[in-house]
Design a protein around this motif. Structure first.
Motif, short mmCIF file in Angstrom:
data_model
loop_
_atom_site.label_atom_id
_atom_site.label_comp_id
_atom_site.label_asym_id
_atom_site.label_seq_id
_atom_site.Cartn_x
_atom_site.Cartn_y
_atom_site.Cartn_z
N LEU A 21 4.54 -5.01 -0.03
CA LEU A 21 5.07 -3.66 0.16
C LEU A 21 4.85 -3.28 1.62
O LEU A 21 3.77 -3.53 2.17
CB LEU A 21 4.35 -2.64 -0.72
CG LEU A 21 4.42 -2.77 -2.24
CD1 LEU A 21 3.69 -1.61 -2.88
CD2 LEU A 21 5.85 -2.80 -2.72
N THR A 22 5.83 -2.67 2.23
CA THR A 22 5.67 -2.19 3.61
C THR A 22 6.11 -0.74 3.68
O THR A 22 7.05 -0.32 2.99
CB THR A 22 6.50 -3.02 4.60
OG1 THR A 22 7.88 -2.97 4.22
CG2 THR A 22 6.03 -4.47 4.62
N CYS A 23 5.41 0.03 4.49
CA CYS A 23 5.74 1.43 4.70
C CYS A 23 6.45 1.56 6.05
O CYS A 23 5.82 1.39 7.10
CB CYS A 23 4.47 2.28 4.68
SG CYS A 23 4.79 4.05 4.95
N TYR A 48 5.24 1.29 -9.58
CA TYR A 48 5.04 1.92 -8.29
C TYR A 48 6.03 3.06 -8.08
O TYR A 48 5.66 4.15 -7.63
CB TYR A 48 5.24 0.90 -7.16
CG TYR A 48 4.09 -0.05 -6.96
CD1 TYR A 48 2.78 0.41 -6.85
CD2 TYR A 48 4.31 -1.40 -6.85
CE1 TYR A 48 1.73 -0.46 -6.66
CE2 TYR A 48 3.27 -2.29 -6.65
CZ TYR A 48 1.98 -1.82 -6.55
OH TYR A 48 0.95 -2.68 -6.35
N ARG A 62 0.51 7.55 -0.13
CA ARG A 62 1.88 7.38 0.33
C ARG A 62 2.87 7.77 -0.76
O ARG A 62 2.58 7.69 -1.95
CB ARG A 62 2.15 5.93 0.75
CG ARG A 62 1.22 5.40 1.83
CD ARG A 62 1.46 6.11 3.16
NE ARG A 62 0.78 5.43 4.26
CZ ARG A 62 -0.47 5.66 4.61
NH1 ARG A 62 -1.20 6.53 3.93
NH2 ARG A 62 -1.01 5.01 5.62
N GLN A 103 1.12 -2.64 5.65
CA GLN A 103 1.50 -3.58 4.60
C GLN A 103 0.51 -3.54 3.45
O GLN A 103 -0.67 -3.21 3.63
CB GLN A 103 1.55 -5.00 5.16
CG GLN A 103 2.53 -5.21 6.29
CD GLN A 103 2.45 -6.62 6.85
OE1 GLN A 103 1.40 -7.24 6.84
NE2 GLN A 103 3.56 -7.12 7.36
N TYR A 104 1.04 -3.89 2.28
CA TYR A 104 0.18 -4.02 1.10
C TYR A 104 0.60 -5.28 0.35
O TYR A 104 1.79 -5.46 0.03
CB TYR A 104 0.32 -2.80 0.18
CG TYR A 104 -0.42 -2.94 -1.13
CD1 TYR A 104 -1.78 -2.65 -1.21
CD2 TYR A 104 0.25 -3.36 -2.29
CE1 TYR A 104 -2.46 -2.79 -2.42
CE2 TYR A 104 -0.42 -3.49 -3.48
CZ TYR A 104 -1.77 -3.21 -3.54
OH TYR A 104 -2.45 -3.34 -4.74
N LEU A 159 -2.46 3.17 -0.94
CA LEU A 159 -1.17 3.42 -1.56
C LEU A 159 -1.09 4.81 -2.17
O LEU A 159 -0.02 5.43 -2.19
CB LEU A 159 -0.90 2.37 -2.65
CG LEU A 159 -0.54 0.97 -2.16
CD1 LEU A 159 -0.30 0.06 -3.36
CD2 LEU A 159 0.69 1.00 -1.28
N TYR A 187 8.35 2.79 0.30
CA TYR A 187 8.06 1.37 0.45
C TYR A 187 9.31 0.49 0.41
O TYR A 187 10.28 0.77 -0.30
CB TYR A 187 7.13 0.90 -0.67
CG TYR A 187 5.79 1.57 -0.68
CD1 TYR A 187 5.05 1.73 0.48
CD2 TYR A 187 5.25 2.06 -1.87
CE1 TYR A 187 3.82 2.34 0.46
CE2 TYR A 187 4.02 2.68 -1.90
CZ TYR A 187 3.31 2.83 -0.73
OH TYR A 187 2.09 3.43 -0.75
#
Length: 301
Positions: free
Chosen positions: A218-220, A244, A258, A226-227, A255, A263
């Motif tokens: 996952l990226t924001c 999610y 956010r 990053q996750y 997370l 994401y």
């Protein structure tokens, strides 16, 4: 030399043929209404993209997979929208992430009155309470039916103005496909999605993601963090990402702070059906080390 034009020895007075050729008229949805013999003033354009029911199926998915529920969804509208919806015809569109606005049909519309009795909500499955909204009688029209599911238009930037008059701002036609169809699955390595697109992906994509487990990223886009996560359940990647989108990650500090729909998701590695939980945990830890998502990302707990 363009026939019928005076000759010029030095070409200074010559007019290019391309300058004389008439410019092609912009094809708009209003043009199609004109060709069908329907007065634009009698049409309201409705763009359905309901974000109130996070985690449930979107109007596009309802139209694609559950047409009866889509029709029921359209039949009830907010009482305060009655004046804007007052017209003999509704041209219905659905919003599709990445594809903008798809035409799904022209309807004759008639206000019946307040919803007379409770009924199941076509999106949430809960109860739509009697008297809480207006009920409309809708009838699908044959005019423009050949374009339903094939015609993409430019709605413009005013997405919040989901009810518009057919005789006001033109809606340019962007694309007309031969048939309704969705893109083939690009493969796990090439797949990149926004979480907000999870409920609108093609059925074939959903099946591939549902049947596969592994490690994902996952990226924001806002923070560029990053996750790294793991899909290990019976619903595979699809089930994890749906969770999610609906609720966020309750157990992770990074997370939880956010907005889930910020994401982007992609797949780092897939595993076979025989992979054990211990093997998946080891893979997840390895990717966290590679991407340093503990030190510089959202894997903070």
């Amino acid at each position: 030399m363009v026939k019928g034009l005076p000759e010029s020895s030095d070409g200074a007075d010559m007019v290019m043929a391309s300058e004389l050729a008439p410019r092609p008229a912009l094809l708009t949805f209003g043009s199609l209404l004109d060709l069908a013999g329907i007065d634009r003033r009698q049409v309201r354009l409705l763009r359905h993209q309901d974000n109130r029911y996070t985690g449930f199926q979107s109007p596009y998915v309802l139209w694609r997979d559950h047409r009866d529920r889509f029709e029921a969804y359209q039949e009830t509208q907010a009482i305060g929208d009655a004046a804007d919806l007052r017209a003999p015809f509704w041209a219905s569109f659905v919003g599709v992430p990445g594809k903008e606005t798809l035409f799904v049909g022209l309807y004759a519309a008639e206000l019946v009155g307040l919803l007379p009795q409770d009924r199941p909500h076509p999106v949430t499955g809960g109860t739509e309470v009697a008297g809480s909204c207006n009920l409309y009688r809708l009838a699908f029209r044959e005019e423009l039916s050949e374009f339903a599911g094939r015609l993409w238009i430019d709605w413009g930037r005013g997405y919040r103005a989901w009810i518009q008059r057919g005789d006001r701002v033109p809606k340019p036609v962007l694309e007309l496909k031969r048939t309704f169809g969705e893109d083939p699955f690009p493969g796990f390595a090439a797949l990149i999605l926004n979480l907000s697109e999870i409920e609108t992906i093609p059925a074939g994509w959903a099946e591939a993601l549902r049947s596969t487990n592994g490690i994902y990223l996952l990226t924001c886009p806002k923070t560029r963090e990053q996750y790294v996560g793991m899909a290990s359940g019976g619903e595979g990647f699809l089930g994890r990402w749906r969770e999610y989108f609906a609720t966020g990650h309750r157990g992770n500090v990074g997370l939880r702070s956010r907005e889930p729909r910020d994401y982007r998701v992609s797949i780092l590695e897939t595993v076979g059906s025989a992979a054990t939980l211990a093997e998946l945990l080891a893979l997840e830890s390895r990717w966290k080390d590679k991407l340093q998502s503990r030190e510089m990302g959202l894997n903070r707990n």
